[in-house]
Motif scaffolding. Structure first.
Motif, PDB file in Angstrom:
ATOM      1  N   ILE A 155       0.843  -1.205   0.000  1.00 13.84           N
ATOM      2  CA  ILE A 155       0.000   0.000   0.000  1.00 13.84           C
ATOM      3  C   ILE A 155       0.876   1.253   0.000  1.00 13.84           C
ATOM      4  CG2 ILE A 155      -1.643   1.326   1.401  1.00 13.84           C
ATOM      5  CD1 ILE A 155      -2.614  -1.458   2.445  1.00 13.84           C
ATOM      6  N   LEU A 156       1.911   1.192   0.804  1.00 14.44           N
ATOM      7  CA  LEU A 156       2.718   2.390   0.984  1.00 14.44           C
ATOM      8  C   LEU A 156       3.677   2.665  -0.159  1.00 14.44           C
ATOM      9  CD1 LEU A 156       3.357   1.880   4.769  1.00 14.44           C
ATOM     10  CD2 LEU A 156       1.804   3.494   3.697  1.00 14.44           C
ATOM     11  N   ASN A 168       2.874   3.255  -2.915  1.00 12.64           N
ATOM     12  CA  ASN A 168       2.293   4.276  -3.773  1.00 12.64           C
ATOM     13  C   ASN A 168       2.965   5.629  -3.575  1.00 12.64           C
ATOM     14  OD1 ASN A 168       0.420   2.712  -5.125  1.00 12.64           O
ATOM     15  ND2 ASN A 168      -1.028   2.812  -3.432  1.00 12.64           N
ATOM     16  N   PHE A 169       3.625   5.783  -2.423  1.00 10.39           N
ATOM     17  CA  PHE A 169       4.385   7.016  -2.241  1.00 10.39           C
ATOM     18  C   PHE A 169       5.604   6.972  -3.160  1.00 10.39           C
ATOM     19  CE2 PHE A 169       1.873   6.948   1.540  1.00 10.39           C
ATOM     20  CZ  PHE A 169       1.630   8.286   1.789  1.00 10.39           C
ATOM     21  N   SER A 170       5.976   8.151  -3.624  1.00 14.39           N
ATOM     22  CA  SER A 170       7.058   8.193  -4.595  1.00 14.39           C
ATOM     23  C   SER A 170       8.332   7.606  -4.018  1.00 14.39           C
ATOM     24  CB  SER A 170       7.308   9.638  -5.022  1.00 14.39           C
ATOM     25  OG  SER A 170       7.625  10.413  -3.900  1.00 14.39           O
ATOM     26  N   CYS A 171       9.044   6.859  -4.838  1.00 11.41           N
ATOM     27  CA  CYS A 171      10.277   6.216  -4.376  1.00 11.41           C
ATOM     28  C   CYS A 171      11.514   6.811  -5.015  1.00 11.41           C
ATOM     29  CB  CYS A 171      10.209   4.717  -4.651  1.00 11.41           C
ATOM     30  SG  CYS A 171       9.034   3.894  -3.565  1.00 11.41           S
ATOM     31  N   SER A 172      11.331   7.774  -5.891  1.00  9.90           N
ATOM     32  CA  SER A 172      12.497   8.473  -6.423  1.00  9.90           C
ATOM     33  C   SER A 172      12.111   9.915  -6.718  1.00  9.90           C
ATOM     34  CB  SER A 172      13.006   7.791  -7.693  1.00  9.90           C
ATOM     35  OG  SER A 172      12.019   7.885  -8.694  1.00  9.90           O
ATOM     36  N   LYS A 173      13.108  10.737  -6.760  1.00  9.19           N
ATOM     37  CA  LYS A 173      12.865  12.170  -6.902  1.00  9.19           C
ATOM     38  C   LYS A 173      12.289  12.506  -8.269  1.00  9.19           C
ATOM     39  CE  LYS A 173      17.585  13.054  -8.448  1.00  9.19           C
ATOM     40  NZ  LYS A 173      17.953  11.635  -8.532  1.00  9.19           N
ATOM     41  N   ASP A 174      11.602  13.626  -8.328  1.00 10.63           N
ATOM     42  CA  ASP A 174      11.097  14.122  -9.607  1.00 10.63           C
ATOM     43  C   ASP A 174      12.235  14.782 -10.375  1.00 10.63           C
ATOM     44  OD1 ASP A 174       8.641  13.339  -8.695  1.00 10.63           O
ATOM     45  OD2 ASP A 174       8.054  15.342  -8.020  1.00 10.63           O
ATOM     46  N   ASP A 175      12.072  14.835 -11.691  1.00 12.82           N
ATOM     47  CA  ASP A 175      13.022  15.616 -12.484  1.00 12.82           C
ATOM     48  C   ASP A 175      12.814  17.090 -12.162  1.00 12.82           C
ATOM     49  OD1 ASP A 175      14.065  13.398 -13.698  1.00 12.82           O
ATOM     50  OD2 ASP A 175      12.601  13.445 -15.334  1.00 12.82           O
ATOM     51  N   PRO A 176      13.866  17.787 -11.806  1.00  8.62           N
ATOM     52  CA  PRO A 176      13.677  19.199 -11.436  1.00  8.62           C
ATOM     53  C   PRO A 176      13.284  20.062 -12.638  1.00  8.62           C
ATOM     54  CG  PRO A 176      16.006  18.655 -11.475  1.00  8.62           C
ATOM     55  CD  PRO A 176      15.264  17.376 -11.716  1.00  8.62           C
ATOM     56  N   ALA A 219      13.456  23.946 -14.037  1.00  7.35           N
ATOM     57  CA  ALA A 219      14.166  25.211 -13.798  1.00  7.35           C
ATOM     58  C   ALA A 219      13.155  26.299 -13.460  1.00  7.35           C
ATOM     59  CB  ALA A 219      14.978  25.592 -15.028  1.00  7.35           C
TER      60      ALA A 219
END
Lengths: 773, 208
Positions: free
Chosen positions: B14-15, B17-25, B27
């Protein structure tokens, strides 16, 4: 939010599946174990003649199910107490009350070894029941500052961080209900996201506790945890109500807990708290935009069987805090003008409204833990934690609306811990994964980049007991991987005179081995000596590695160094404990050497020119440093009803490579008071107390690293009157009336970053009600 | 035991579903920073009508433009500018935002939070009058547009034009006569612009 609900539901059903009864002997024995002075004993090992060992809980309670009719022998064992075997003839469900007698030589071990979060060779300081009552309505760090050696680093009255032996932020670790609190703790203006109402126990361990808790525990550890749910009654609870004149507001808290009759052993708790305060007032004037409002809530399910304890916990902390507008500075010129004026240029009125600059922070924490008691006193624990920290910082904007945050960061942390322990040893594995994202659309380049962080730790601790000497050794290995991506300005490569942005990507790996060794020696039945040598470390935080931006409030432009190495510290803490009938005292003396201490150093030859003005450039550097100091605490019963209490602390810190003083080290302080217990011993909450706090001027600082010399020392007087009413069984009402800063003294504190602009809070009259039912 | 492990595993699913890697930044264009600024000095004629001074354009007058741009936001190196004693100048600010669009009107439209200060001139050498008009036709003291009159000669000095972004309520305590208040920092707030340039107040066109 929907995901949280699903999680609760699934685990609730999961409990139900495991709670089927068993056939055979059906009697039940329950009871409590107490010390000879009537305090419940947690952790007493109770061994039936035939059957599994059980352990008493925090209320000293135990329960044995499926007992057969006939004789039953129970052995009760607890370190520091004389073991006893008692035989009962059981005919039906039975309730026992067992009192264990002190073993005078080893009595002090109880406090240390019965406490799972503590260490044998390091003193654990706790807020007493009375101190917790007195501190209700205050923020987390202010509550903790009642403990000797703990001071605060603040930005006004509401953004306050705890400082242990001169260290704060990433150098102390906060364990919130067993989970490492992970917010944006690197910032001096980022207060811990913990509501003191939702916790019942506050403990501070000052040693370098890197082995047991992992990276960052250089200065010490703060352990915050709730009480176990009261399973003795079907429904119970507590209501707190506080009010204060300064800020014209208060806080409220309600807690309900009870048993689920359909599931034997299943207990629940729900609670919520709220706070609202307006502008606070110094001795002479209001500070504009210094209100705060909070709404926090939590829920817990506990399920206990003979061999298993399961717990599901969720809490939400939500706060909105105004930041004094007069502390928003633009240039050195601005800050110097305000220092010269000594107080704000403007006059402010009282108001509740919060405008920019401000902070809104939400912190969700979910925890699932399972402990299984194995044979021969062994146990296995597993714990999963999930945290989501959402920080939004607002400022007065030039183009967009002030409602658009200047910084919007979401930090998600997953942690998974496993440990196996017996009476003498603990082996553990800890893993943590973090993801930090800056929410796009703020119109400002984020101070820290997006990042992923993965860490892993493996540790073992073993204790030896040889007569009067107890010893412990521990070792730990840690690994951390950090991967970042964020846009930065290309300041060293101007394109036609203009700044351009580029995508900075980087990854770093950190390894570290740490260790600790400590002893506890009973010099006599009154005096104990503890000595602990602990090695701890921390990886440089993301802001220290990659920050590149302007910090309003300090008018500094900070630049990180992506080549920084890990900071390592070895701390030797010696404690002498004295306990006699009338005197209780402790003296802690410590020295800590830090290799590669990381700090922001001003570069006098370099400034950052922007269209808004010129800012001093601070760059992160690391040098070796040495901290040393002492904390002393004593409590002496002058008579049956009068008690004198005293605490004092001093810390010294130097950059040993540059032979210079480190900034923001607390000045010497002393607090003492006289307490009159005017009611019977049953009403321990009925007393009067007059206390005096004295803080010296900090004379050890580097003039070139600060805008102004530290402010003068100060003396404050406080008075507290508390009355406990016991209305009937299980019900009590405690009323506390207090006046902080009784003489309305106008003062500034060196550890307050707003000291350049304003004074500290003036007189504050409080009234606090706590009704337990 | 199996149930416990299954429960733990279910929770983990269930958990996740939380993001496991960073988003592309992405600018960010720094909207809070002014992208560039220009101060335009236009000679005008001051006409006193019954004690009320009005300023009229002078045909063929030569403007002085001081451009602040680039990363350092400083005027051209080594430049200094001459203003004539006895002359009046319309001083107009042209500012561009992060995208290069004109932004000076944002100062006027938020007149309750902005005011410019002109600092650094020897006492008695300059006089300045705010001349901004908001969208409702009301005169406001902001300093995007104003009139500067040179009263006395002065050797080259550094003149500062500071556009102050004031804290709420502060503007109410500032008068028009505070245009050259060297203690402007007591009017708490932030600097949106801090422009410095060298100027020489000359007599009879005699400069160097």
């Amino acid at each position: 939010m929907r995901k949280w609900r699903i999680l609760f539901l699934s685990v609730f059903l999961f409990y139900g599946m495991t709670s089927k009864g068993q056939q055979g002997c059906t009697l039940q024995i329950k009871g409590h174990v107490y010390s000879s002075d009537g305090n419940p004993l947690q952790g007493v090992i109770i061994t039936p003649q035939a059957g599994e060992q059980i352990v008493s809980d925090r209320r000293g309670a135990f329960r044995i199910s499926q007992v057969c009719t006939g004789d039953l022998a129970l052995e009760f064992r607890y370190i520091g107490y004389t073991s006893v075997t008692l035989t009962y003839r059981v005919f039906g469900d039975t309730t026992l009350r067992v009192t264990l007698q002190d073993d005078p030589i080893h009595i002090k071990d109880v406090e240390i070894m019965g406490e799972k979060s503590g260490s044998l060779s390091v003193n654990t300081h706790r807020l007493s029941v009375q101190q917790k009552q007195e501190s209700k309505g205050e923020n987390f760090a202010q509550s903790l500052s009642r403990i000797v050696g703990v001071s605060t680093l603040s930005n006004g009255a509401h953004i306050v961080k705890p400082v242990i032996n001169g260290m704060h932020s990433n150098r102390i670790l906060i364990l919130n209900n067993g989970i490492r609190q992970e917010g944006q703790q690197w910032g001096a203006e980022h207060a811990p996201e913990i509501d003191p109402f939702l916790a019942d126990r506050f403990q501070v361990i000052k040693g370098a506790q890197g082995v047991r808790y992992g990276a960052d525990a250089l200065g010490g550890v703060v352990v915050v945890s709730p009480e176990d749910i009261n399973t003795e009654r079907a429904l119970s609870g507590r209501v707190d109500l506080t009010g204060q004149t300064n800020g014209r507001g208060g806080a409220t808290h309600g807690r309900l807990e009870g048993l689920v009759s359909a599931f034997s052993g299943l207990a629940w708790r729900v609670e919520a708290s709220g706070k609202k305060l307006g502008n606070y007032k110094t001795a002479d004037y209001y500070l504009g935009n210094t209100g705060v409002q909070e709404f926090n809530y939590a829920g817990m399910l506990q399920y206990k069987r003979e061999r298993d304890d399961l717990e599901l916990y969720y809490s939400h902390f939500g706060t909105e805090m105004g930041i004094f507008q007069g502390a928003h500075v633009s240039t050195i010129e601005d800050i110097q003008a305000r220092i010269a004026n000594g107080r704000p240029f403007e006059s402010y009125d009282f108001q509740y409204g919060i405008n920019a600059p401000s902070q809104r922070v939400g912190h969700d924490l979910a925890k699932f833990s399972w402990k299984r008691r194995l044979t021969k006193g062994r146990s296995f624990s597993a714990q999963y934690g999930l945290q989501r920290n959402h920080r939004r910082e607002y400022d007065m904007r030039r183009v967009e609306s002030d409602d658009l945050p200047m910084a919007d960061m979401v930090l998600t942390t997953h942690s998974l811990d496993f440990s196996v322990q017996n009476d003498k040893s603990t082996l553990g594995v800890q893993g943590m994964m973090q993801v930090n994202n800056n929410t796009p659309g703020t119109g400002t380049t984020p101070i820290i980049p997006n990042y992923d962080s993965y860490s892993f730790g493996l540790f073992g601790i073993h204790q030896f007991h040889i007569g009067r000497l107890h010893a412990e050794v521990g070792a730990r290995y840690d690994y951390k991987y950090l991967d970042i991506a964020g846009y930065r300005y290309q300041r060293d490569n101007l394109q036609e005179g203009d700044l351009t942005q580029y995508l900075l990507t980087d990854s770093r790996t950190f390894h570290n081995v740490s260790g600790s060794i400590g002893i506890l020696y009973h010099l006599s039945d009154k005096v104990n000596w503890k000595s602990n040598l602990g090695l701890a470390w921390r990886a440089p935080s993301v802001n220290e590695l990659y920050s590149d931006g302007l910090h309003h409030g300090s008018a500094t432009y900070e630049v990180g160094d992506k080549d920084l190495k890990s900071e390592k510290g070895i701390k030797w803490l010696n404690t002498l404990l004295w306990q006699s009938d009338r005197l209780r005292a402790s003296l802690e003396v410590y020295g800590q050497f830090l290799s590669g201490y990381i700090y922001a150093q001003p570069d006098p030859d370099s400034v950052r020119q922007t269209i808004r003005g010129t800012f001093p450039l601070f760059s992160y550097q690391q040098h070796d440093a040495f901290f040393y100091g002492a904390d002393f605490m004593a409590s002496y019963d002058l008579s049956e009803v009068f008690r004198y209490e005293l605490s004092a602390s001093m810390v010294r810190a130097k950059n040993t490579e540059l032979d210079s003083y480190l900034p923001y080290i607390p000045a010497d302080r002393l607090s003492h008071g006289l307490r009159w217990q005017y009611a019977t011993e049953q009403q321990v909450g009925s007393y009067l107390k007059l206390s005096h706090r004295a803080v010296r001027r900090q004379t050890r600082y580097q003039p070139e690293t600060d805008y102004a010399a530290p402010p003068a020392g100060y003396h404050l007087f406080d008075v507290i009157a508390s009355k406990q009413f016991i209305t009937r069984q299980h019900r009590s009402l405690i009323v506390v009336a207090s006046v902080n800063n009784l003489l309305n003294t106008s003062y500034k504190d060196y550890m307050d970053r707003f000291r350049y602009f304003a004074h500290q809070m003036g007189r504050n009259i409080n009234i606090k009600f706590s009704f337990q039912f | 035991m199996k149930k416990f492990i299954l429960g733990l595993f279910t929770c983990s699913i269930i958990l996740t579903n939380f993001s496991c890697s960073k988003d592309d930044p992405i600018a960010e264009v720094d909207q809070e920073e002014v992208g560039g600024a220009t101060l335009v000095f236009t000679p005008v004629q001051a006409i006193d009508q019954d004690g009320q001074v009005n300023y009229e354009d002078v045909e063929g007058a030569e403007e002085i433009k001081i451009v602040f741009d680039g990363a350092t936001l400083l005027p051209p190196v080594g430049e200094h500018y001459h203003l004539e004693v006895g002359e009046s100048y319309r001083v107009h600010l042209l500012a561009t935002d992060f995208a290069g669009r004109p932004t000076e009107q944002t100062f006027v439209s938020r007149a309750d939070q902005h005011q410019a200060f002109i600092l650094g001139a020897p006492t008695g050498t300059l006089d300045y009058k705010y001349a901004d008009v908001d969208a409702n036709g009301n005169t406001v003291n902001v300093g995007v547009t104003g009139y500067l009159t040179v009263l006395e000669h002065a050797d080259t000095f550094a003149l500062r034009y500071v556009m102050r972004h004031l804290n709420p309520g502060v503007k109410e305590g500032i008068r028009a006569q505070d245009w050259n208040n060297e203690d402007y920092t007591k009017f708490t707030g932030d600097n949106d612009l801090d422009l410095k340039f060298e100027i020489h107040l000359t007599e009879d066109g005699h400069g160097h």
